[in-house]
Each structure stands twice: as C-alpha cells, then as structure tokens.
Design a protein around this motif. Structure first.
Motif, PDB file in Angstrom:
ATOM      1  N   TRP A  12     -10.433 -10.327  -7.108  1.00  0.00           N
ATOM      2  CA  TRP A  12     -10.614  -8.921  -7.490  1.00  0.00           C
ATOM      3  C   TRP A  12      -9.264  -8.235  -7.604  1.00  0.00           C
ATOM      4  O   TRP A  12      -8.242  -8.778  -7.167  1.00  0.00           O
ATOM      5  N   ASP A  13      -9.269  -7.064  -8.230  1.00  0.00           N
ATOM      6  CA  ASP A  13      -8.043  -6.280  -8.336  1.00  0.00           C
ATOM      7  C   ASP A  13      -7.929  -5.438  -7.087  1.00  0.00           C
ATOM      8  O   ASP A  13      -8.731  -4.525  -6.880  1.00  0.00           O
ATOM      9  N   ASN A  14      -6.933  -5.744  -6.274  1.00  0.00           N
ATOM     10  CA  ASN A  14      -6.770  -5.042  -4.996  1.00  0.00           C
ATOM     11  C   ASN A  14      -5.871  -3.818  -5.199  1.00  0.00           C
ATOM     12  O   ASN A  14      -4.661  -3.965  -5.431  1.00  0.00           O
ATOM     13  N   PRO A  15      -6.440  -2.614  -5.112  1.00  0.00           N
ATOM     14  CA  PRO A  15      -5.635  -1.423  -5.368  1.00  0.00           C
ATOM     15  C   PRO A  15      -4.511  -1.228  -4.356  1.00  0.00           C
ATOM     16  O   PRO A  15      -3.551  -0.515  -4.646  1.00  0.00           O
ATOM     17  N   ALA A  16      -4.590  -1.875  -3.199  1.00  0.00           N
ATOM     18  CA  ALA A  16      -3.517  -1.726  -2.211  1.00  0.00           C
ATOM     19  C   ALA A  16      -2.224  -2.378  -2.692  1.00  0.00           C
ATOM     20  O   ALA A  16      -1.146  -2.078  -2.186  1.00  0.00           O
ATOM     21  N   VAL A  51      -5.062  -4.724   2.981  1.00  0.00           N
ATOM     22  CA  VAL A  51      -3.823  -5.430   3.311  1.00  0.00           C
ATOM     23  C   VAL A  51      -4.262  -6.680   4.075  1.00  0.00           C
ATOM     24  O   VAL A  51      -4.678  -6.599   5.231  1.00  0.00           O
ATOM     25  N   PRO A  52      -4.237  -7.846   3.411  1.00  0.00           N
ATOM     26  CA  PRO A  52      -4.750  -9.054   4.061  1.00  0.00           C
ATOM     27  C   PRO A  52      -3.964  -9.427   5.316  1.00  0.00           C
ATOM     28  O   PRO A  52      -2.806  -9.020   5.498  1.00  0.00           O
ATOM     29  N   TYR A  53      -4.630 -10.213   6.152  1.00  0.00           N
ATOM     30  CA  TYR A  53      -4.015 -10.700   7.395  1.00  0.00           C
ATOM     31  C   TYR A  53      -4.440 -12.147   7.612  1.00  0.00           C
ATOM     32  O   TYR A  53      -5.586 -12.503   7.363  1.00  0.00           O
ATOM     33  N   PHE A  54      -3.527 -12.985   8.043  1.00  0.00           N
ATOM     34  CA  PHE A  54      -3.934 -14.311   8.527  1.00  0.00           C
ATOM     35  C   PHE A  54      -3.005 -14.769   9.641  1.00  0.00           C
ATOM     36  O   PHE A  54      -1.938 -14.209   9.856  1.00  0.00           O
ATOM     37  N   ARG A 103       2.900  -3.516   9.527  1.00  0.00           N
ATOM     38  CA  ARG A 103       1.651  -3.436   8.761  1.00  0.00           C
ATOM     39  C   ARG A 103       1.471  -2.018   8.210  1.00  0.00           C
ATOM     40  O   ARG A 103       1.116  -1.832   7.058  1.00  0.00           O
ATOM     41  N   GLN A 104       1.727  -1.037   9.060  1.00  0.00           N
ATOM     42  CA  GLN A 104       1.548   0.347   8.618  1.00  0.00           C
ATOM     43  C   GLN A 104       2.507   0.665   7.467  1.00  0.00           C
ATOM     44  O   GLN A 104       2.138   1.354   6.510  1.00  0.00           O
ATOM     45  N   LEU A 105       3.730   0.128   7.549  1.00  0.00           N
ATOM     46  CA  LEU A 105       4.690   0.368   6.462  1.00  0.00           C
ATOM     47  C   LEU A 105       4.197  -0.253   5.154  1.00  0.00           C
ATOM     48  O   LEU A 105       4.402   0.308   4.070  1.00  0.00           O
ATOM     49  N   ILE A 106       3.519  -1.395   5.276  1.00  0.00           N
ATOM     50  CA  ILE A 106       2.972  -2.032   4.068  1.00  0.00           C
ATOM     51  C   ILE A 106       1.833  -1.182   3.511  1.00  0.00           C
ATOM     52  O   ILE A 106       1.768  -0.916   2.311  1.00  0.00           O
ATOM     53  N   VAL A 107       0.949  -0.730   4.407  1.00  0.00           N
ATOM     54  CA  VAL A 107      -0.164   0.136   3.994  1.00  0.00           C
ATOM     55  C   VAL A 107       0.394   1.371   3.279  1.00  0.00           C
ATOM     56  O   VAL A 107      -0.132   1.811   2.253  1.00  0.00           O
ATOM     57  N   ASP A 108       1.481   1.908   3.806  1.00  0.00           N
ATOM     58  CA  ASP A 108       2.055   3.143   3.262  1.00  0.00           C
ATOM     59  C   ASP A 108       2.920   2.909   2.019  1.00  0.00           C
ATOM     60  O   ASP A 108       3.578   3.842   1.541  1.00  0.00           O
ATOM     61  N   ARG A 109       2.981   1.675   1.539  1.00  0.00           N
ATOM     62  CA  ARG A 109       3.765   1.337   0.339  1.00  0.00           C
ATOM     63  C   ARG A 109       5.230   1.744   0.499  1.00  0.00           C
ATOM     64  O   ARG A 109       5.843   2.342  -0.386  1.00  0.00           O
ATOM     65  N   THR A 110       5.790   1.402   1.634  1.00  0.00           N
ATOM     66  CA  THR A 110       7.161   1.824   1.952  1.00  0.00           C
ATOM     67  C   THR A 110       8.186   1.080   1.092  1.00  0.00           C
ATOM     68  O   THR A 110       8.062  -0.131   0.857  1.00  0.00           O
ATOM     69  N   ALA A 111       9.198   1.824   0.666  1.00  0.00           N
ATOM     70  CA  ALA A 111      10.278   1.211  -0.127  1.00  0.00           C
ATOM     71  C   ALA A 111      11.138   0.335   0.782  1.00  0.00           C
ATOM     72  O   ALA A 111      11.467   0.721   1.907  1.00  0.00           O
ATOM     73  N   TRP A 112      11.492  -0.828   0.269  1.00  0.00           N
ATOM     74  CA  TRP A 112      12.318  -1.805   1.007  1.00  0.00           C
ATOM     75  C   TRP A 112      13.636  -1.159   1.436  1.00  0.00           C
ATOM     76  O   TRP A 112      14.062  -1.271   2.594  1.00  0.00           O
ATOM     77  N   ALA A 113      14.253  -0.439   0.508  1.00  0.00           N
ATOM     78  CA  ALA A 113      15.568   0.150   0.788  1.00  0.00           C
ATOM     79  C   ALA A 113      15.496   1.132   1.965  1.00  0.00           C
ATOM     80  O   ALA A 113      16.462   1.281   2.710  1.00  0.00           O
ATOM     81  N   ASP A 114      14.333   1.760   2.161  1.00  0.00           N
ATOM     82  CA  ASP A 114      14.213   2.751   3.238  1.00  0.00           C
ATOM     83  C   ASP A 114      14.154   2.113   4.628  1.00  0.00           C
ATOM     84  O   ASP A 114      14.506   2.753   5.616  1.00  0.00           O
ATOM     85  N   VAL A 115      13.660   0.887   4.727  1.00  0.00           N
ATOM     86  CA  VAL A 115      13.475   0.307   6.066  1.00  0.00           C
ATOM     87  C   VAL A 115      14.245  -0.990   6.301  1.00  0.00           C
ATOM     88  O   VAL A 115      14.505  -1.362   7.444  1.00  0.00           O
ATOM     89  N   VAL A 116      14.615  -1.679   5.234  1.00  0.00           N
ATOM     90  CA  VAL A 116      15.352  -2.937   5.409  1.00  0.00           C
ATOM     91  C   VAL A 116      16.807  -2.757   4.968  1.00  0.00           C
ATOM     92  O   VAL A 116      17.718  -3.360   5.533  1.00  0.00           O
TER      93      VAL A 116
END
Ligand SMILES: Cc1cc2nc3c(=O)[nH]c(=O)nc-3n(C[C@H](O)[C@H](O)[C@H](O)COP(=O)(O)OP(=O)(O)OC[C@H]3O[C@@H](n4cnc5c(N)ncnc54)[C@H](O)[C@@H]3O)c2cc1C
Length: 400
Positions: free
Chosen positions: A284-288, A323-326, A385-398
């Motif tokens: 499916w198309d995952n909007p996240a 946001v998948p998890y394994f 995980r929360q940063l991924i949910v929030d669509r955080t920019a890489w440059a802002d946190v890494v």
C-alpha cells in the motif's frame, strides 16, 4: 450493528487474520465470521520459530496466538487445513480446496508470504526453509551437535538460525552473496558489525559474489553440499535456505485484484470494494513515507489488522499511516529498528557497537531521517522514532 456486514471471511488465520477477527469482535461486530487457513495447527506466532523454538528454550505450546478456549470465545468458524484456491469478486465467493465455495459479504486477504526455494531442491532430504511450525520442528530435528549446517542467505532468518545452531553445537557456515550479513536490510557498516558478532561466536562466513550458490549437491536423495557460482563446492550435512519470500497470492490470479509484489491496496488497505488485505501480503501507499511498501514485520501485521477491522465496520477511507518497527535477536542481543530504511541514501552509526552491546544508527533518505536502529538503547530509540514520525530533517538532528 444492524447495518454491519452479514458475513466477513478472512483468508489466513495467523497474526494479521486472527487479529482482524479479534478486533472486529472488540469493536462490537457480532455477526458471522469465518477464518480459512491451510494450517492444521492452532494459530501460532512465527518469530519464536527461529529463536526459542529452535534452541529448545520453548516448546510449541508456548507459541500459540490464542488458546482453543480463546478461539471458542471469539465465536468464529475456523476452516483449518483448507486452502483458498480462487476468488470470484463478482459473485463474492472464495473457492476452497475441499471443493466447496464460501460466500462473503466482506473479505480480508491475510495470506502472508511463502519462502523462496532453490531450483530442484524441495525433494531433497536435509534441505530446509522456515515459515511454519512443521518447518521449524523438521529443521530442529536435524540440528544435531557435530553436524555441519550450511545456511544459504545472510538475512534475518539466516543469521538467527546460525545463532541457534552454533548454540546447539553444530559447525555453521553462513553463505551470503553480499559482502556482509544483513547488508541488504541494514547496509554494509552494520553488516560488518553483524559479521564480527557471528565470527566471535564461531560461525564461519563465506561471503561475496563468488559465494552465490548455483545449486545443491546430493547423493541418494539427500543433500551433501552446495555448489557455488565459480564451480567450487562446500560439503554439508544439512542446508538451510533463507533467500527471502514471495507473497502468497497465487490463489488470487484472475480475480481482478491488482497483484504484483503482493496485493496492491489503496492507502486505506482496500483492494476492491469490500475487500481488504493485511499483513505481509499487503502492499500500500504509506502516507507516513509517501512511498509504496510491503512490510514483513510482526508488529505491522497486528497494526494493519486493527486498521482493517475498523474500516470493515465503518467503511471510512482512512489511510493506514505507519512507521514500521521490527526486531531481530542475534545471540543475546536484540536489534530494534523503527522506520522504513529500504532505499536509504545514508546510514550513520552515532554511537557504540554490537560488541559493546549498545549501538545507535540512523538512516537518511533525501533530507529526512527515515530510520533508527538501536541495541540496548530503548529510550534513545523511542526519541528517534518520534523524530521519524515528525518527518524531522536530517540536518537538524544529525548534521551534515
Ligand atoms: C521464522 C520467522 C521469524 C520471524 N521473526 C521476526 C522477528 O523477529 N521480528 C519481526 O518483526 N518479524 C518476524 N517475522 C515476521 C512475522 O512473523 C510476520 O511478519 C508475520 O507472521 C506476518 O503475519 P501474517 O498474518 O501477515 O502472515 P503469516 O503469519 O504468514 O500468515 C499467513 C497465513 O495464511 C495462510 N495461508 C496462506 N495462503 C493460504 C491460502 N491460499 N488459503 C488458506 N490459508 C492460506 C498460511 O497458512 C498462514 O497461516 C518472522 C517470520 C518468520 C517466518
């Protein structure tokens, strides 16, 4: 629920199918519910098959998804040991292997995946794949101390079985056409960490393009080794083949459903009016992530099932955004991954290593953080995980 569907049929009574049934009942659906599954066993969970069941830590009685009493309380009709062989959407009928037809008002496809096999190998004794309880019991019987096990495929299943088998006293060679184990999923840097871990435990690794297995070698109907692309051979008492799996959609051919790598669904997991898919089989198309995906993870099966149960009853076109998890157990380490890292552009190990038993790595696609892997770092991983949910920019946190 007077306007509720009169009969919901779920094909596949495992993690996704059974959870759909339980969620329907929890949501108040009290009309007819039928589950169909080729399996004869009471529904069970698959992750322990490569872990506690193989090591002998747990017996089959520990892996049930529901007891017979739970199933009776759910008030579902289970057609166990029966395979769905066809679907006629126009007539709303599923054909079954016992030559009967099952009419439905709504249908859920939850048939999972089937292991890939090497050509001309399935008839040979000593060759195993792993998807079912019977597969696990058959493999376990052959994991006898002192034997040489050759594992074809360095993915999650191959590496977990390697860990179990060295623990049982076998000599283990892990054969992988990529340079390091788990490389396809997690990239070469983490693959190198995983390789070091397995070497530390005594697994021999044979990796790289020359290690692509061309065929199996056999004598008197039993496997005796593998033959590589360059013509060289490696002897084996037992061969475990873990080269991925394909969606179990053969029975849907000609049904009119869109099939490709799985059942192609809309963002709400519907595949046709009144027909939904859930679990490993659903694409499916995952909007996240604004991406089409098919996820072979245990948690996804439950989450999609709960979503589908809601849509079956309210018919709302709400998208399944996730946001998948394994996790994977490698010896006594649990690697946990949040996000969708397939097709990532960059992976960075931020701290630690597997050998130190603490590690955090993050994955970038485009300008966004799309995944995080952690070992012994549960709290930090929740924050990532929360940063991924929030669509955080890489440059802002890494950083750059
Ligand atoms: C050995 C092993 C270890 C795993 N370890 C992990 C792990 O550590 N972490 C993780 O996140 N995930 C893991 N997974 C993946 C996880 O188990 C799956 O994502 C999950 O089982 C998917 O559930 P499902 O219901 O979609 O499919 P399945 O569990 O595959 O269930 C599908 C069901 O459909 C039935 N079926 C298929 N075709 C038909 C048909 N035509 N008619 C009737 N019935 C049919 C099958 O018999 C089966 O019972 C593991 C999987 C395996 C096999």
């Amino acid at each position: 629920m007077s306007d509720a569907p009169s009969h919901i049929v779920i094909v596949g009574a495992s993690a996704a199918g059974l959870t759909t049934a339980a969620a329907l009942r929890r949501n108040g659906y009290d009309r007819a519910l039928t589950l169909v599954d080729s399996e004869r066993h009471t529904p069970y969970d698959r992750p322990p098959l490569a872990k506690q069941l193989l090591t002998g830590e747990w017996g089959p009685e520990r892996i049930g998804l529901k007891t017979d009493a739970d199933l009776a309380a759910l008030g579902v009709s289970i057609r166990a040991g029966v395979t769905a062989t066809g679907l006629d959407i126009g007539r709303s009928v599923v054909s079954l292997s016992d030559a009967t037809d099952l009419a439905f008002d709504r249908l859920v496809v939850a048939t999972g995946v089937t292991p890939r096999v090497l050509p001309d190998s399935t008839h040979l004794a000593g060759v195993h794949t792993l998807r079912t309880l019977d597969d696990a019991l058959g493999l376990k019987e052959e994991l006898v101390a002192g034997r040489h096990l050759v594992i074809v495929g360095g993915g999650f299943l191959g590496t977990e079985v390697a860990a179990a088998a060295v623990g049982l006293g076998l000599t283990v060679t892990l054969v992988n056409a990529l340079p390091t184990p788990l490389e396809r999923g997690l990239g070469p840097a983490i693959g190198a960490e995983v390789a070091a871990l397995h070497r530390l435990h005594g697994v021999e690794l044979r990796t790289g393009a020359a290690s692509a297995v061309r065929s199996l070698v056999a004598a008197d109907g039993r496997v005796t080794g593998v033959e590589f692309a360059d013509g060289s051979r490696l002897g084996a008492d037992v061969v475990f083949v873990a080269i991925g799996a394909t969606p179990a959609i053969g029975w849907l051919a000609g049904s009119g459903l869109r099939l490709g790598d799985g059942v192609e669904c809309a963002p709400d997991l519907s595949a046709a009016p009144g027909v939904y898919a859930a679990g490993d089989v659903a694409r499916w198309d995952n909007p996240a992530f604004d991406q089409s995906m098919r996820v072979e993870h245990r948690t996804n099966a439950t989450e999609q099932a709960v979503h589908v149960a809601g849509r079956l009853l309210d018919g709302a076109p709400d998208a399944f955004a996730s946001v998948p998890y394994f996790w994977t157990d490698q010896y006594d380490l649990k690697l946990q991954v949040h996000g969708w890292i397939k097709g990532y552009d960059e992976v960075r190990i931020l701290e630690g290593s597997l050998v130190e038993r603490r590690m955090i790595a993050v994955f970038r696609r485009g300008d966004r953080v799309v995944g995080a892997l952690g070992v012994g770092a549960a709290k930090a991983l929740r924050q990532w995980r929360q940063l991924i949910v929030d669509r955080t920019a890489w440059a802002d946190v890494v950083g750059s």
